[in-house]
Design an enzyme around this catalytic site. Structure first.
Site, short mmCIF file in Angstrom:
data_model
loop_
_atom_site.label_atom_id
_atom_site.label_comp_id
_atom_site.label_asym_id
_atom_site.label_seq_id
_atom_site.Cartn_x
_atom_site.Cartn_y
_atom_site.Cartn_z
NE ARG A 35 30.72 20.91 42.58
CZ ARG A 35 29.41 20.96 42.72
NH1 ARG A 35 28.74 19.88 43.08
NH2 ARG A 35 28.76 22.07 42.51
CE LYS A 197 10.38 30.87 34.57
NZ LYS A 197 9.63 30.22 35.64
N GLY A 353 25.69 28.22 37.47
CA GLY A 353 24.74 27.34 36.79
C GLY A 353 25.08 26.99 35.36
N GLY A 376 24.72 28.26 43.19
CA GLY A 376 23.97 29.13 44.09
C GLY A 376 24.88 30.08 44.84
P1 AMP Z 1 19.40 29.93 34.08
O1 AMP Z 1 19.44 28.71 34.96
O2 AMP Z 1 18.48 31.00 34.53
O3 AMP Z 1 20.79 30.43 33.73
O4 AMP Z 1 18.73 29.45 32.72
C1 AMP Z 1 19.34 28.55 31.87
C2 AMP Z 1 18.32 28.00 30.92
O5 AMP Z 1 17.77 29.03 30.15
C3 AMP Z 1 18.90 27.00 29.93
O6 AMP Z 1 18.40 25.75 30.23
C4 AMP Z 1 18.42 27.49 28.59
O7 AMP Z 1 17.91 26.47 27.78
C5 AMP Z 1 17.32 28.47 28.94
N1 AMP Z 1 17.09 29.48 27.90
C6 AMP Z 1 18.00 30.31 27.37
N2 AMP Z 1 17.43 31.05 26.39
C7 AMP Z 1 16.14 30.70 26.31
C8 AMP Z 1 15.04 31.10 25.49
N3 AMP Z 1 15.18 32.02 24.56
N4 AMP Z 1 13.85 30.50 25.69
C9 AMP Z 1 13.72 29.55 26.64
N5 AMP Z 1 14.72 29.15 27.45
C10 AMP Z 1 15.92 29.71 27.29
#
Ligand code: AMP
Length: 395
Positions: A35, A197, A353, A376
């Site tokens: 940064r 999610k 992220g 974000g």
């Molecule tokens: P996000 O912040 O929504 O982009 O989520 C990122 C996180 O999703 C990372 O820490 C990954 O470890 C997790 N992730 C990716 N694939 C899976 C999966 N199949 N099961 C559980 N967690 C996951």
């Protein structure tokens, strides 16, 4: 859109909102200076014009004045990055700040103490913003990471510079990159959405369906879509209350002519651990006691074909639990596919992220077109929102 190039900073003092919210270790040493380095082009341009710079930023989430969040800890790192001495004011407002800002000569830089030592910063307090505004002639916002917050230094302060305000080089580049993906994109356009999610990405998915030709859904989101279609997902992460939404998204995509690509096979594990036993499974037939933690080989081949057929690529979210080596191969393979497509002329933007962390960790940073600096802020941009920090400069 007013940028630095619309101003000559000769004998002018720039008040620059930078994002120096950098990670520190237990010895208060900067562990990742990305940064700081990203703000360098803006600062150098102003100094080269014959101007001076007052830098303001937050660091961490202090509650009032807390020494461990002092920007003094990062002063030497900024000096190293810029190759120039940087002065320091122990309070971002008040007498000391005014005296030191007034004494600044062309070519000199002053760093202000953590903005968030004052609760008025996050409150977007107008009086506080006015006090900050006294420290410069031209307001420059170069902090994409906080552009989605209507804080005093990111948004409100702009009111006091009705004509003399602009985007810094970094923020301008962020805006251009998002625009190149969402509005002025070369077709076919692909969005790869991974991560944990569905619930945290719904608004992004809905906005993006109007912009893309292809949508790859991967990571933990996969299993909500698969179960909704009648598949067996074993113990994989799954949001049962979002299954209907998943079906609705598929319907919307079909109506809009967007092709959705979902994994067909996965690496399933008998435990959420790097040492778990694993097997390659059909994504619709994951046995009980097993969970899908990465994309399988056939899926990666399918995704590689899609990635290489597209001219514009947005990537947000990993394809698996990339933090564990055993489940990082899918995310690495996707990074390689995107790097290859970029080499062949596609524009690729990685943002929001964990995909940024993955890209850095696996060395793809220089092989994609642009890596966003805002988590974000990036997500909110992809949701189609106008960020307050950006609107404040445009208005
Ligand atoms: P996000 O912040 O929504 O982009 O989520 C990122 C996180 O999703 C990372 O820490 C990954 O470890 C997790 N992730 C990716 N694939 C899976 C999966 N199949 N099961 C559980 N967690 C996951």
């Amino acid at each position: 859109m007013k940028t630095l190039n619309d101003f000559n900073f000769n004998n002018k003092q720039a008040l620059i909102r930078v994002d120096f919210n950098v990670p520190l270790n237990d010895n208060f040493e900067v562990t990742d200076a990305t940064r700081i380095n990203s703000a360098k082009p803006t600062i150098i341009k102003i100094l080269e014009d014959g101007g001076s710079c007052v830098l303001m930023s937050h660091l961490g989430r202090p509650k009032g004045v807390q020494e461990e969040f002092s920007l003094q800890h990062i002063l030497s790192k900024i000096e190293d990055a810029l190759g120039v001495e940087v002065k320091f004011a122990g309070n971002c407002v008040g007498e000391e700040a005014i005296e030191k800002a007034n004494a600044l000569e062309p070519g000199e830089i002053l760093l202000l103490e953590n903005l968030r030592f004052h609760e008025e910063e996050k409150q977007g307090d107008k009086d506080f913003a006015e006090q900050l505004s006294k420290l410069g002639d031209i307001y420059v916002n170069d902090a994409f990471g906080t552009a989605h917050r209507a804080h005093a230094s990111t948004t409100i302060v702009a009111q006091f510079f009705p004509e003399a305000k602009c985007f810094g080089h970094l923020l301008a580049k962020e805006i251009e990159s998002i625009d190149k993906v969402l509005n002025n994109s070369e077709k076919p356009v692909l969005a790869v959405l991974g991560g944990a999610k569905v619930s945290s990405k719904i608004t992004v998915i809905e906005n993006i369906l109007d912009k893309v030709d292809h949508l790859i859904i991967g990571g933990g989101m996969t299993y909500t879509f698969i179960k909704a279609q009648g598949g067996k997902v074993g113990d994989s992460i799954c949001e049962d209350d979002k299954m209907e939404l998943a079906l609705d998204i598929m319907k919307q995509a079909e109506a809009k002519g967007v092709k959705i690509h979902i994994p067909v096979d996965v690496i399933a594990a008998d435990d959420f651990s790097n040492d778990a036993n694993t097997q390659i499974c059909d994504v619709k037939q994951i046995p009980d006691g097993w969970q899908g933690l990465d994309a399988g080989p056939q899926t990666l081949q399918n995704f590689n074909d899609v990635v290489n057929s597209c001219k514009t690529i947005l990537w947000n979210g990993p394809l698996g639990v990339f933090e564990m080596e055993s489940f990082s191969k899918g995310t690495i393979a996707l990074g390689e596919s995107i790097a290859n497509s970029t080499k062949n002329g596609a524009f690729s933007l990685v943002g929001g992220g964990d995909s940024v962390a993955a890209v850095k960790q696996f060395g793809f940073e220089d092989k994609v077109s642009y890596v966003s600096t805002g988590g974000g802020a990036m997500l909110e941009s992809l949701e189609g929102k106008t960020l307050p920090g950006i609107a404040a400069i445009l208005n």
